[in-house]
Design an enzyme around this catalytic site. Structure first.
Site, PDB file in Angstrom:
ATOM      1  N   LYS A 154      29.662  46.651 -22.965  1.00  0.00           N
ATOM      2  CA  LYS A 154      28.551  45.851 -22.787  1.00  0.00           C
ATOM      3  C   LYS A 154      27.957  45.371 -23.736  1.00  0.00           C
ATOM      4  O   LYS A 154      27.853  44.110 -24.167  1.00  0.00           O
ATOM      5  CB  LYS A 154      27.607  46.322 -21.601  1.00  0.00           C
ATOM      6  CG  LYS A 154      28.442  46.548 -20.391  1.00  0.00           C
ATOM      7  CD  LYS A 154      27.434  47.025 -19.231  1.00  0.00           C
ATOM      8  CE  LYS A 154      27.181  48.487 -19.443  1.00  0.00           C
ATOM      9  NZ  LYS A 154      28.334  49.340 -19.139  1.00  0.00           N
ATOM     10  N   ILE A 155      27.468  46.187 -24.727  1.00  0.00           N
ATOM     11  CA  ILE A 155      26.934  45.872 -25.715  1.00  0.00           C
ATOM     12  C   ILE A 155      27.641  45.375 -27.005  1.00  0.00           C
ATOM     13  O   ILE A 155      27.455  44.216 -27.485  1.00  0.00           O
ATOM     14  CB  ILE A 155      25.781  47.142 -26.312  1.00  0.00           C
ATOM     15  CG1 ILE A 155      24.893  47.445 -25.144  1.00  0.00           C
ATOM     16  CG2 ILE A 155      25.098  46.906 -27.575  1.00  0.00           C
ATOM     17  CD1 ILE A 155      23.911  48.763 -25.507  1.00  0.00           C
ATOM     18  N   ASP A 174      38.668  50.419 -29.708  1.00  0.00           N
ATOM     19  CA  ASP A 174      38.211  51.053 -28.585  1.00  0.00           C
ATOM     20  C   ASP A 174      39.453  51.651 -27.762  1.00  0.00           C
ATOM     21  O   ASP A 174      40.283  50.956 -27.534  1.00  0.00           O
ATOM     22  CB  ASP A 174      37.531  49.827 -27.533  1.00  0.00           C
ATOM     23  CG  ASP A 174      36.530  50.452 -26.428  1.00  0.00           C
ATOM     24  OD1 ASP A 174      37.312  51.478 -25.720  1.00  0.00           O
ATOM     25  OD2 ASP A 174      35.587  49.913 -26.155  1.00  0.00           O
ATOM     26  N   PRO A 208      29.738  55.294 -26.925  1.00  0.00           N
ATOM     27  CA  PRO A 208      28.881  56.448 -26.449  1.00  0.00           C
ATOM     28  C   PRO A 208      28.923  57.607 -27.232  1.00  0.00           C
ATOM     29  O   PRO A 208      29.937  57.964 -28.028  1.00  0.00           O
ATOM     30  CB  PRO A 208      29.198  56.584 -25.110  1.00  0.00           C
ATOM     31  CG  PRO A 208      30.507  56.121 -24.953  1.00  0.00           C
ATOM     32  CD  PRO A 208      31.052  55.112 -25.978  1.00  0.00           C
ATOM     33  N   THR A 234      23.201  51.605 -33.629  1.00  0.00           N
ATOM     34  CA  THR A 234      22.373  51.511 -32.630  1.00  0.00           C
ATOM     35  C   THR A 234      22.600  52.052 -31.254  1.00  0.00           C
ATOM     36  O   THR A 234      22.117  52.082 -30.190  1.00  0.00           O
ATOM     37  CB  THR A 234      21.945  50.085 -32.024  1.00  0.00           C
ATOM     38  OG1 THR A 234      23.485  49.357 -31.623  1.00  0.00           O
ATOM     39  CG2 THR A 234      21.428  48.970 -33.318  1.00  0.00           C
ATOM     40  N   SER A 235      23.613  53.052 -31.421  1.00  0.00           N
ATOM     41  CA  SER A 235      23.839  53.818 -30.208  1.00  0.00           C
ATOM     42  C   SER A 235      23.480  55.130 -30.123  1.00  0.00           C
ATOM     43  O   SER A 235      22.572  55.399 -29.294  1.00  0.00           O
ATOM     44  CB  SER A 235      25.574  53.963 -30.097  1.00  0.00           C
ATOM     45  OG  SER A 235      26.050  52.496 -29.890  1.00  0.00           O
ATOM     46  N   ARG A 236      24.002  56.093 -30.831  1.00  0.00           N
ATOM     47  CA  ARG A 236      23.422  57.669 -30.620  1.00  0.00           C
ATOM     48  C   ARG A 236      23.465  58.175 -32.134  1.00  0.00           C
ATOM     49  O   ARG A 236      24.499  57.861 -32.860  1.00  0.00           O
ATOM     50  CB  ARG A 236      24.196  58.156 -29.849  1.00  0.00           C
ATOM     51  CG  ARG A 236      23.766  58.073 -28.172  1.00  0.00           C
ATOM     52  CD  ARG A 236      22.218  58.609 -27.773  1.00  0.00           C
ATOM     53  NE  ARG A 236      22.019  58.081 -26.523  1.00  0.00           N
ATOM     54  CZ  ARG A 236      21.372  56.905 -26.196  1.00  0.00           C
ATOM     55  NH1 ARG A 236      21.004  56.132 -27.231  1.00  0.00           N
ATOM     56  NH2 ARG A 236      20.912  56.571 -24.875  1.00  0.00           N
ATOM     57  N   ASP A 260      19.297  52.715 -35.538  1.00  0.00           N
ATOM     58  CA  ASP A 260      18.033  52.672 -34.780  1.00  0.00           C
ATOM     59  C   ASP A 260      17.997  54.222 -33.855  1.00  0.00           C
ATOM     60  O   ASP A 260      17.131  54.173 -33.142  1.00  0.00           O
ATOM     61  CB  ASP A 260      18.220  51.560 -33.717  1.00  0.00           C
ATOM     62  CG  ASP A 260      17.167  51.548 -32.737  1.00  0.00           C
ATOM     63  OD1 ASP A 260      16.081  51.366 -33.036  1.00  0.00           O
ATOM     64  OD2 ASP A 260      17.422  51.392 -31.471  1.00  0.00           O
ATOM     65  N   GLU A 265      16.477  63.165 -34.111  1.00  0.00           N
ATOM     66  CA  GLU A 265      15.496  62.097 -33.622  1.00  0.00           C
ATOM     67  C   GLU A 265      14.436  62.610 -32.517  1.00  0.00           C
ATOM     68  O   GLU A 265      13.205  62.382 -32.349  1.00  0.00           O
ATOM     69  CB  GLU A 265      15.905  60.557 -33.074  1.00  0.00           C
ATOM     70  CG  GLU A 265      16.672  60.852 -31.692  1.00  0.00           C
ATOM     71  CD  GLU A 265      16.939  59.364 -31.154  1.00  0.00           C
ATOM     72  OE1 GLU A 265      17.530  58.453 -32.130  1.00  0.00           O
ATOM     73  OE2 GLU A 265      16.615  58.905 -30.016  1.00  0.00           O
ATOM     74  N   HIS A 297      14.436  53.843 -32.296  1.00  0.00           N
ATOM     75  CA  HIS A 297      15.217  53.802 -30.832  1.00  0.00           C
ATOM     76  C   HIS A 297      14.310  52.681 -30.136  1.00  0.00           C
ATOM     77  O   HIS A 297      13.917  52.956 -29.297  1.00  0.00           O
ATOM     78  CB  HIS A 297      15.092  55.122 -30.413  1.00  0.00           C
ATOM     79  CG  HIS A 297      16.243  55.411 -29.483  1.00  0.00           C
ATOM     80  ND1 HIS A 297      17.035  56.460 -29.109  1.00  0.00           N
ATOM     81  CD2 HIS A 297      16.519  54.303 -28.301  1.00  0.00           C
ATOM     82  CE1 HIS A 297      17.974  56.160 -28.278  1.00  0.00           C
ATOM     83  NE2 HIS A 297      17.982  55.009 -27.865  1.00  0.00           N
TER      84      HIS A 297
END
Ligand code: NAI
Length: 336
Positions: A154-155, A174, A208, A234-236, A260, A265, A297
């Site tokens: 989606k992102i 992917d 992910p 910006t994921s993990r 992010d 974190e 985040h």
């Protein structure tokens, strides 16, 4: 239902309280991060609501199960801090918010790109300081660049469309391709991870964090990248081996880094440490580089996303209460 909220902030209390008018659950907000010790706060609560850095490992889940918790409602998309196998064994159902605003996260990724490329973080401070020189602020046109996208869910798809609008060529990797990706434009195509790494001027991570993607950015993959590449995450945090990224920055292989999320974190983010000495040397070194921008985040943090998160989370809880099919259940899969 009685819901114990962990890691709650003023903005959570506001958005959930407003939206709960339509759901009528009994919400109790705790500021504590969920772990095996703080789990005792949830005694008597059939539902626990947690966020990205709360830790629902086996020890936490065992305490919750003993106290009668039957549903773990994540107010996030990612569920990498939940031991799904143990939750399944203990009979605790897990639900999440699979989508709220992919725009919020994709737009932040684009913001980091613009900031790093045109050195906006440095320019802002310079002008405020009365320094109007341009040395060191040289950027490049995004138009004509090749952007590598790892993960076209989606992102990743929203991000891809925005970058196509800038006039970039898009390469994506992917394992589960999205048949809409290549129709974004003539210059959008799937490729292998090695080709994406070696051909992209900018690489953005939108997959992910699962065992297969842990440290997908490591010394070996960094070496395959174009010298001077811009890397965005910006994921993990666990997608990037931070020490390897630091080495990549020091050797100039990585030209700039925008993150992010950070692998350690939990100990820092969502809290105010401005009066303290931060003990994480790796983080401190990372943020000392002028070509690194770190945000804490905040990808999800738009008013649209908060409202949508509250609606989906409270709806998930109502579905559970009424014995309906849990559309947003995260099920344990032995292959995970
Ligand atoms: P999604 O599930 O829609 O898309 C993830 C994509 O990654 C899928 O297409 C999947 O096939 C792909 N993927 C899986 N394994 C892969 C691999 N080994 N290599 C490349 N791609 C792989 O998820 P969505 O909503 O797009 O979110 C992406 C990530 O963004 C989330 O997992 C979460 O970690 C992060 N996120 C960050 C937020 C923030 O505030 N910074 C907020 C929300 C999500």
């Amino acid at each position: 239902m009685k819901v114990a909220f962990f890691s709650s902030k003023a903005y959570d209390r506001q958005s959930f309280t407003e939206v709960n008018v339509n759901y009528n659950h009994e919400l109790k907000f705790f500021e504590a991060l969920l772990d095996s010790e703080t789990a005792t706060l949830a005694a008597g609560f059939p539902v626990v609501c947690m966020f990205v850095n709360d830790i629902a490992n086996a020890a936490t889940l065992e305490v919750l199960a003993k106290q009668g918790t039957r549903l773990l409602a994540l107010r996030s998309a990612g569920f990498n801090t939940v031991d799904l196998k143990r939750a399944d064994e203990l009979g605790i159902k897990v639900v999440h918010v699979p989508a709220y605003s992919p725009y919020a996260v994709a737009e932040l990724a684009v913001g980091l790109i613009l900031m790093l490329n045109r050195k906006l973080h440095r320019a802002y401070n310079r002008v405020r300081d009365g320094n109007f020189t341009l040395d060191g602020l040289l950027g490049f046109d995004l138009h004509g660049c090749t952007v590598g996208i790892i993960g076209t869910g989606k992102i990743g798809m929203v991000f891809a469309r925005i970058m196509e609008g800038f006039g970039c060529s898009l390469l994506a990797f992917d394992p589960f391709p999205n048949d809409k990706f290549e129709s974004i434009g003539d210059n959008a195509r799937y490729t292998t991870l090695p080709e994406l790494l070696s051909s992209s001027d900018i690489i953005s991570l939108h997959c992910p964090l699962v065992p297969a993607t842990h440290y997908i950015i490591n010394p070996d993959t960094i070496e395959k990248m174009k010298p001077g590449v811009m890397l965005i995450n910006t994921s993990r945090g666990g997608l990037i081996d931070t020490e390897a990224a630091i080495e990549g920055i020091k050797s100039h292989q990585i030209g700039s880094l925008g993150i992010d999320v950070y692998e350690e974190e939990e100990a820092l983010f969502f809290q105010d440490w401005s009066d303290s000495i931060i003990q994480d040397d790796t983080f401190q070194l990372l943020q000392s580089f002028s070509n690194v921008v770190i945000t804490a985040h905040q990808g999800f943090f738009t008013s649209n996303a908060l409202e949508s998160i509250a609606n989906t989370t409270l709806g998930n809880i109502t579905d559970f209460e009424q014995g309906r099919l849990l559309e947003n259940e995260v099920k344990y899969k032995p292959c995970n």
